[in-house]
Every structure is written in structure tokens, then in C-alpha cells.
Design an enzyme around this catalytic site. Sequence first.
Site, short mmCIF file in Angstrom:
data_model
loop_
_atom_site.label_atom_id
_atom_site.label_comp_id
_atom_site.label_asym_id
_atom_site.label_seq_id
_atom_site.Cartn_x
_atom_site.Cartn_y
_atom_site.Cartn_z
NE ARG A 217 52.99 35.98 61.81
CZ ARG A 217 54.06 35.61 61.14
NH1 ARG A 217 54.03 34.51 60.39
NH2 ARG A 217 55.17 36.31 61.20
CB ILE B 194 54.79 40.74 60.37
CG1 ILE B 194 53.88 40.22 61.49
CG2 ILE B 194 55.08 39.64 59.37
CD1 ILE B 194 52.52 39.74 61.01
CB SER B 195 57.88 40.11 65.25
OG SER B 195 58.45 41.38 65.39
CG HIS B 196 60.61 35.10 63.90
ND1 HIS B 196 61.37 36.20 63.60
CD2 HIS B 196 61.17 34.05 63.24
CE1 HIS B 196 62.35 35.84 62.78
NE2 HIS B 196 62.24 34.55 62.54
#
Length: 214
Positions: free
Chosen positions: A37, A63-65
Amino acid sequence: MQDTFKHKGMRRQLINELREKGIENEQILEAFDAIPRHFFLDLVFEQQAYSNQAFQIGAGQTISHPYTVAFQTHLLELKKGEKVLEIGTGSGFQTCILCKLGAKVFSIERQRELFLKAKKIIEHFNFNPRLVYGDGYAGLPLLAPFDKVLVTCGAPEVPAALIDQLKEGGIMVIPVGEGKDQVMLKIKKLPDGEVDIQQYGVFSFVPMLENKVK
């Protein structure tokens, strides 16, 4: 871009946290292990890349969890080789997770800055999704129908065009709601053209904007 033992250790901790939160699909967890990530974030966020947080990625987007990415992926019930339409390429992280799981991915991004950045990072992993710079509300009618549709931004309502582009028996996962929070919906298209809608809690996404590309 480097993926050190420290990064891999942090990734394992994140995967354990996802398990504790109820993500039990080993293929999804293996995809999270395989896709670093921190490659998708600015260096300033590198040490926090494997915490369960959202981060700015430019153009007012995030950017999402990790849990949100894993949960949406889980709801898709993805099978290898399925054709998936993703609305909101963003950083490209979710796109890479879908590719790693064996999906044939078609992904739309309306922010040119993000479209170009995501294209570069996705190429680094040697994945080959079809990336499109355009309006996610419209979908990709010429390439429809799709087995699955995944929307990674908050929609004020379910776009009718995306339902039309979903196969009978197909599944759409979409966060719906105006304002700061949205309700996660899992929509299954039934043989008669009707839909079955299930709700899966409240999440927070950047808004989905119609008829706008930048």
C-alpha cells in the site's frame, strides 16, 4: 520503490487487524499482502501506510481505509475471470487488488492527475486493466455488461446507467448518501430486471460528481 522487511511486517499486522474486523477471505488477505500500500502514497505517509486510515492522494481525493477496500471487495463475491467495472480508480490500489484476484478490470477516473498517476503505478505491477479517463456516472456502455460493478466514491443515488450495465445475477457495491456519510449497498440484479438491495453499515467517501472530468 522499495518493499522492505519492515514494510512487510507492517503489512502482516494490517492483515491481522483485517482478520479481527471480520475479513476472513484468504484470497483477499493474500492480495493485501502482495500489493504494498505504501507504493500508492506520498513518502510523507510511508510510516503510516499500513494503519487503518484514509490518506490524501491529490486532487482532493483519498485512498480508502484498508478495511473499506477489503470490505467492498468481500461484498463483490468476486470470481476469477469476472468482468468488473470500477468507478473511481483513485490511487489505483483497489484496482490492483481486483487484478490480483483475477478480475478483468475496467476502471474509470475523472481526475486526470490521478488517472495518470494510477496508470503508472498499476503498470509497475504488470497488471493490464482497461483504464478510462471519463465520467463514472455514465459507465462504459459499449463494453457492458459487467459481472460486477464497484463504486469507490459516495453517490447521492444509484446511477441508473450502472444498473443497466450490470448482468442479470450481477452485483454492484456502492456507497450511497449525500453529505459526510454514506450507506454501503450491495445490489443484486435479478432475472426480471428488478434489484435486491442489502445495506451494510455507514462509511465515509469523497463524493461522486456527475458530468465532470478534470
